[in-house]
Design a protein around this motif. Structure first.
Motif, PDB file in Angstrom:
ATOM      1  N   PRO A  89       0.828  -1.248   0.057  1.00 37.16           N
ATOM      2  CA  PRO A  89      -0.098   0.145  -0.082  1.00 37.16           C
ATOM      3  C   PRO A  89       0.897   1.269   0.130  1.00 37.16           C
ATOM      4  CG  PRO A  89      -0.003  -1.036   2.372  1.00 37.16           C
ATOM      5  CD  PRO A  89       0.513  -1.990   1.329  1.00 37.16           C
ATOM      6  N   ALA A 270      -2.578  -5.044   3.174  1.00 41.64           N
ATOM      7  CA  ALA A 270      -2.660  -3.792   2.842  1.00 41.64           C
ATOM      8  C   ALA A 270      -2.703  -3.066   4.200  1.00 41.64           C
ATOM      9  CB  ALA A 270      -4.090  -3.290   2.192  1.00 41.64           C
ATOM     10  N   HIS A 298      -7.904   2.441  -0.220  1.00 42.65           N
ATOM     11  CA  HIS A 298      -8.314   1.156  -0.334  1.00 42.65           C
ATOM     12  C   HIS A 298      -9.753   0.650   0.203  1.00 42.65           C
ATOM     13  CE1 HIS A 298      -4.073   1.562  -0.147  1.00 42.65           C
ATOM     14  NE2 HIS A 298      -3.816   0.240  -0.763  1.00 42.65           N
TER      15      HIS A 298
END
Length: 461
Positions: A89, A270, A298
């Motif tokens: 991420p 993530a 996200h």
């Protein structure tokens, strides 16, 4: 803006649909060769079965998802047969492998629609050839047009148990028995909540009524004892009824499953926080009703964010796309967003009733005999994990990841995706602690096993 959507099931299709309507051309990735996800999986080539027989009552929504996918695929950067095995991420990159070639995808925002898989409780003999999960049995029927055996017994609990048994019997397979570990009284107690989902509840009643009408043996409140057979396969399933009487069902294959668990490994990598959902008895990633996670950029939708089923996944996919667009400063239809929010909230009561009607039988997992293979990847038994939780010379393993270090549970190819739920119950019972305190196995890349890939000629972005 570079947008990546991972997953082409109901959630992914509806997310992409909204993004394309807003003028975007997202990168759309799925492990399968076609869209539909596991629930609406298409055969790789037509094999002559009418969709109404293949999908039953779900034929109409399946056809709608397939039609939407066919319309959308030429309008996006569609990447089939591609596994996303890692996500970074901080760099906004997805690591992929496609047809043996490694690659990377750069993104500014990502919608993860990663779906779910069966939740398994090992049964003595479950590693024999001919034993599959309910989802595996369903995939064989949909994707290959074949059954997992000539005479199949289905064991577990939850709506999928009854659906798969119905689909097999409807396709002409011999169903030896449907054995539900949930007592009827438990389902009856959840009846008022189940009535909120009128159409879905009616379909469930139809499946069970139809199976009974065909004379298929059905028993509720069972306790599985063992799956008989040898290295060549299954010969029978031994179980005990609610009154304590022992029975044996002759069969050459067994489908097992106790509900579903989110495939949330990418959300874990993530950096999305997780919480234990007592009702689902699952660890689920944190997100709001619109699919936003605490990790900016996200978004989560579908069963990978918490089990809700196909209809909820379609709503959630559309809502997550609108949230993404709104966060990017783009105009969205606020009336549609409000409508989706109301629909998602309206599904929560029925879903809660389903969880109460078909609870995960934690006691079955906790009481596994010591010599039962728990982690088939590492050949670890339930007794060996139990000892790590209570009699370990280095001190009892206080949580799942310490138990992993002591015993290698969850260190094999599946990384605990199959054995993790039962392992947590065994460890919790050994220490007489709530399973939520035992924690969960942390995600590690790659999220699924794959062959060592060739390097990509150049990175795709």
């Amino acid at each position: 803006m570079r947008i990546a959507v991972v997953g082409a099931g109901p959630a992914g299709v509806r997310a992409v649909e909204r993004l394309v309507a807003a003028g975007h051309r997202p990168i759309w990735i799925d492990e399968a060769a076609d869209g539909g996800g596991r629930i609406y999986q298409r055969p790789p080539v037509p094999f002559g079965r009418d969709p109404r027989k293949l999908y039953g009552f779900e034929a109409k929504p399946a056809a709608a998802v397939h039609a939407a996918f066919d319309r959308l695929a030429p309008l996006v950067d569609w990447r089939p047969e591609t596994l996303v095995w890692h996500i970074r991420p901080e760099a906004r990159r997805l690591a992929t492998i496609s047809r043996g070639v490694a690659g990377e995808v750069e993104y500014d925002a990502a919608v993860l629609c990663t779906g779910a898989m069966d939740r398994v409780i090992p049964v003595p003999g479950w590693t024999r050839p001919g034993v599959t999960t309910l989802g595996g049995a369903q995939i064989a029927l949909k994707a290959q047009g074949c059954a997992i055996g000539r005479k199949v017994a289905f064991l577990g609990t939850g709506p999928l148990l009854w659906l798969v048994a119905y689909q097999y019997a409807k396709a002409g397979a011999e169903v030896a028995a449907v054995l539900d570990t949930t007592p009827f009284a438990t389902k009856l107690a959840a009846m008022p909540g189940l009535l909120r989902g009128t159409a879905t509840f009616a379909k469930g009643l139809y499946y069970t009524g139809w199976l009974r009408a065909q004379g298929i043996p059905i028993t509720e409140g069972v306790t599985p004892l063992r799956i008989d057979g040898d290295a060549d396969g299954v010969s029978g399933l031994v179980w005990r009824d609610a009154a304590g009487r022992e029975h044996r069902t002759d069969c050459d294959a067994v489908g097992i499953g106790w509900g579903l668990r989110p495939e949330a490994q990418l959300a874990d990598l993530a950096g999305v926080p997780f919480r234990f959902d007592d009702l689902q008895h699952n660890w689920v990633p944190e997100r709001d009703l619109a699919g936003r996670t605490p990790v900016a950029g996200h978004y989560l939708a579908g069963d990978g964010a918490g089990i809700g089923g196909a209809a909820v996944a379609e709503l959630a996919g559309a809502r997550a796309a609108l949230a993404l667009l709104q966060d990017a400063g783009e105009a969205v239809d606020t009336a549609e967003a409000a409508r989706l929010d109301r629909a998602l909230q309206g599904q929560q009561g029925f879903r809660a009733a389903l969880e109460r009607a078909f609870p995960f039988p934690a006691g079955l997992a906790a009481a596994l005999p010591d010599d039962t293979i728990l982690c088939r990847c590492e050949g670890l038994t339930a007794g060996e994990l139990r000892a790590a939780g209570s009699e370990n010379p280095h001190g009892p393993a206080p949580e799942m990841n310490r138990a992993k270090a002591f015993t290698r549970v969850g260190m094999g190819r599946c990384q605990g995706r199959v054995c993790g739920a039962a392992a947590a119950e065994i460890l919790a019972a050994a220490q007489q602690r709530p399973v939520a305190e035992i924690g969960r196995l942390r995600g590690q890349p790659p999220v699924k096993p794959f062959p060592i890939p060739a390097p990509a000629p150049e990175a795709r972005s």
